[in-house]
Write a protein that holds these residues in place. Structure first.
Motif, short mmCIF file in Angstrom:
data_model
loop_
_atom_site.label_atom_id
_atom_site.label_comp_id
_atom_site.label_asym_id
_atom_site.label_seq_id
_atom_site.Cartn_x
_atom_site.Cartn_y
_atom_site.Cartn_z
N THR A 6 4.48 11.24 -3.09
CA THR A 6 3.74 11.11 -4.35
C THR A 6 2.46 10.28 -4.19
N ILE A 7 2.15 9.90 -2.93
CA ILE A 7 0.92 9.16 -2.64
C ILE A 7 0.04 10.05 -1.77
N PRO A 8 -1.16 10.38 -2.21
CA PRO A 8 -2.06 11.17 -1.35
C PRO A 8 -2.32 10.45 -0.02
N ASP A 9 -2.47 11.21 1.01
CA ASP A 9 -2.82 10.72 2.35
C ASP A 9 -1.68 10.07 3.11
N VAL A 15 0.84 -1.20 0.00
CA VAL A 15 0.00 0.00 0.00
C VAL A 15 0.87 1.26 0.00
N TYR A 16 2.06 1.15 0.59
CA TYR A 16 2.96 2.29 0.69
C TYR A 16 3.85 2.49 -0.54
N LEU A 17 3.66 1.69 -1.55
CA LEU A 17 4.45 1.80 -2.77
C LEU A 17 3.70 2.66 -3.78
N ALA A 18 4.30 3.78 -4.17
CA ALA A 18 3.66 4.69 -5.13
C ALA A 18 3.41 3.95 -6.44
N PRO A 19 2.27 4.20 -7.07
CA PRO A 19 1.95 3.51 -8.33
C PRO A 19 3.03 3.70 -9.40
N TRP A 20 3.62 4.89 -9.50
CA TRP A 20 4.62 5.12 -10.53
C TRP A 20 5.88 4.28 -10.27
N ILE A 21 6.20 4.03 -9.00
CA ILE A 21 7.35 3.16 -8.70
C ILE A 21 6.98 1.71 -8.98
#
Length: 147
Positions: free
Chosen positions: A107-110, A51-57
């Motif tokens: 880069t991840i909201p919240d 959950v803590y991994l940004a989608p772009w990464i």
């Protein structure tokens, strides 16, 4: 000329030094915590780490988010072990790793609160590295830190 490093415990005078005490606290915390968090990447006992991994990464790394967390876990375990044996370098290694985590979280909201917490941890890791330079040659009988 510098005296050789001793493997014996430092004297009471050094152990009473608040700066040395702070160094020991930071060294223990930054040795143990990364290893425990790294191991948890394999168990998921604390949290669902992907959950803590940004989608772009996640799009950049091969495999799934969980597989990426396995790699993250290995890096964290190694970083904790490096802090344990070489805190001058290990502190900076952990600080760099935390900088990457902060970039990811921003880069991840919240997740800004977690990024702010990790910025505090980054400052602590840098402080550990700096203190490790100061206390690098503490030996039995020393009356204080080596300047």
């Amino acid at each position: 000329m510098t005296a050789p490093l001793s493997t014996r415990a430092p004297g009471r005078e050094v152990l009473a030094d608040p700066g040395y005490q702070a160094y020991l606290v930071l060294r223990v915390v930054f040795s143990v915590a990364p290893v425990l968090f790294g191991l948890d990447k394999f168990t998921g006992w604390l949290v669902d780490w992907p959950v803590y991994l940004a989608p772009w990464i996640n799009d950049l790394v091969p495999g799934t988010g969980q597989q990426a967390m396995y790699a993250v876990g290995v890096v964290e375990i190694v970083a904790g072990l490096v802090v344990a044996v070489a805190p001058r370098f290990g502190g900076l290694l952990v600080a760099a790793w935390l900088a990457g985590i902060i970039l990811n979280l921003l880069t991840i909201p919240d997740f800004y609160d977690v990024a702010l917490r990790d910025a505090g941890l980054l400052a602590g890791a840098v402080a550990l590295s700096r203190l490790a330079f100061r206390y690098r040659t503490v030996r039995p009988g020393d009356r204080g830190p080596v300047a």
